[in-house]
Design an enzyme around this catalytic site. Structure first.
Site, short mmCIF file in Angstrom:
data_model
loop_
_atom_site.label_atom_id
_atom_site.label_comp_id
_atom_site.label_asym_id
_atom_site.label_seq_id
_atom_site.Cartn_x
_atom_site.Cartn_y
_atom_site.Cartn_z
CG ASP A 85 85.31 13.31 -14.67
OD1 ASP A 85 84.09 13.10 -14.48
OD2 ASP A 85 85.96 14.17 -14.05
CG LEU A 121 70.93 11.38 -9.12
CD1 LEU A 121 69.77 11.50 -10.08
CD2 LEU A 121 70.54 10.54 -7.91
O1 F6P Z 1 85.73 14.63 -11.40
C1 F6P Z 1 84.55 14.04 -11.03
C2 F6P Z 1 83.42 15.03 -11.01
O2 F6P Z 1 82.24 14.35 -10.67
C3 F6P Z 1 83.26 15.82 -12.30
O3 F6P Z 1 82.64 15.09 -13.31
C4 F6P Z 1 82.47 17.00 -11.80
O4 F6P Z 1 82.71 18.15 -12.61
C5 F6P Z 1 83.02 17.24 -10.43
O5 F6P Z 1 83.62 16.02 -10.01
C6 F6P Z 1 82.00 17.65 -9.39
O6 F6P Z 1 82.65 17.93 -8.21
P1 F6P Z 1 81.92 18.23 -6.84
O7 F6P Z 1 81.59 16.91 -6.21
O8 F6P Z 1 82.91 19.00 -6.05
O9 F6P Z 1 80.67 19.02 -7.14
#
Ligand code: F6P
Length: 357
Positions: free
Chosen positions: A138, A282
């Site tokens: 992020d 992805l």
């Molecule tokens: O913080 C990284 C991230 O990929 C975010 O962009 C996203 O909101 C979240 O993690 C998704 O988390 P998870 O893998 O628990 O679905």
């Protein structure tokens, strides 16, 4: 000397490059690296770990994911709900400390995002020698200009837009691509500029549907019958909050769903066929880009140097093309958000990209 290494939070391309850097630098000093599995969970007695030597680190620089495993929930989660901080209970901390001392681990490198670093700070404040390494696709940590993983994630967005553009053009459609980033719009912004999006929606700039309708109609009038829209998962229309997809097991929110809403609303308002594509994980999978491999390796090597110099309680940081460090306390909980008036947004506007505002 024995040092420990763990990866916490969501995985991210480049994590293994950090491990490669740590093992390479530590081995040259004659140190042994204990790699704990699944983040801090590996510290629970009797300890779940493997010794990382040259053989185990061979070739991992090009591998996605993490050879150590990770988790973004579990016993040591210090972030809940929409980011509230909770202290890790004393008994758990004692158990983790006893594992480290039984294994003779004298310092621990914690690679992770805000949550992992907040837990690392607690270990550090309780006197254990800790080094933090920032990790997040992020790119939302204030104390470092860039984290590894971000470049790989944005490359996936660019590749997706390249593909969406051809089908959008064939069918004269509006295509909406939802990307990750939580409360920061960096992935959408960089991916959108690089992938030639016409509209980029980010959490930092609340959007209006009518503005997007205008963009689509103006494009139609000039013979451009397809439109590419990138929407960050945390983006929201003016006056509304982000769409929450689900609550995870430990109560942390997961964002998602805005892409479908934007597509449905634009089709309703413009009458143009509109499709949504959710890029999802992805963006986190697959091999790191060359930039992330190099940055990850530099971070890993620098973490070992900080231990050698006994500069504990610090987080590796990338500023002005140079890898240095800041205190972990300074690094946690300070979000790096897109500046709506900043140069990158200004650049996008200058090449005709709308932010829906
Ligand atoms: O913080 C990284 C991230 O990929 C975010 O962009 C996203 O909101 C979240 O993690 C998704 O988390 P998870 O893998 O628990 O679905």
């Amino acid at each position: 000397m024995r040092i420990g290494l763990l990866n916490g939070g969501g995985d991210c391309p480049g994590l293994n490059a950090v491990t490669h850097g740590v093992v390479g630098a530590a081995t040259q000093l004659g140190w042994e690296v204990v790699g704990f599995r699944d983040g801090y969970e590996g510290l629970l007695p009797p300890g779940d770990y493997k010794i990382l030597d040259h053989e185990k680190a061979r070739g991992i620089i090009r591998q996605g994911g993490t050879i150590l495993g990770t988790t973004n929930h579990g016993h040591f989660s210090s972030k809940h709900g929409s980011g509230e901080v909770a202290k890790i209970p004393g008994e758990l901390m004692r158990q983790a400390r006893s594992t480290l001392s039984n294994l003779g681990v004298e310092a621990l490198i914690c690679v992770g995002g805000d949550g992992t670093l907040t837990t690392a700070l607690q270990f550090s404040e309780e006197g254990f020698p800790i080094i933090g390494v920032p990790k997040t696709i992020d790119n939302d940590l204030k104390a470092t200009a860039m984290t590894f993983g971000f470049d790989s994630a944005t490359q996936v967005v660019v590749d997706a837009l390249d593909r969406l553009q051809t089908t959008a053009s064939s069918h004269k459609r509006v295509m909406v691509l939802e990307v990750m980033g939580r409360h920061a719009g960096w992935i959408a912004l960089y991916g959108g500029i690089g992938g030639g999006a016409n509209v980029i929606l980010i959490p930092e700039i609340p959007f209006h549907y009518e503005e997007m309708v205008k963009v689509i109609r103006e494009r139609e009038a000039t013979g451009n019958h397809s439109t590419l829209i990138v929407v960050a998962e945390g983006a929201a229309p003016a006056g509304k909050g982000p769409v929450i997809e689900a609550e995870s097991v430990d109560g942390e929110y997961r964002l998602g769903g805005i892409g479908d809403r934007v597509a449905a609303e634009l089709q309703r308002r413009t009458g143009k066929e509109t499709r949504a594509c959710i890029l999802g994980h992805l963006q986190r999978g697959g091999s790191p880009t060359s930039f992330d491999r190099v940055l990850g390796t530099r971070f890993g090597v620098h973490a070992v140097k900080l231990i050698e110099r006994q500069e504990f309680g610090r987080m590796v940081s990338y500023q002005r093309y140079h890898v240095g460090s800041v205190t972990i306390a300074e690094a946690v909980s300070q979000l790096n958000l897109v500046d709506p008036e900043g140069e990158v947004v200004e650049t996008a506007r200058s090449v005709g990209i709308s932010f829906g505002d």
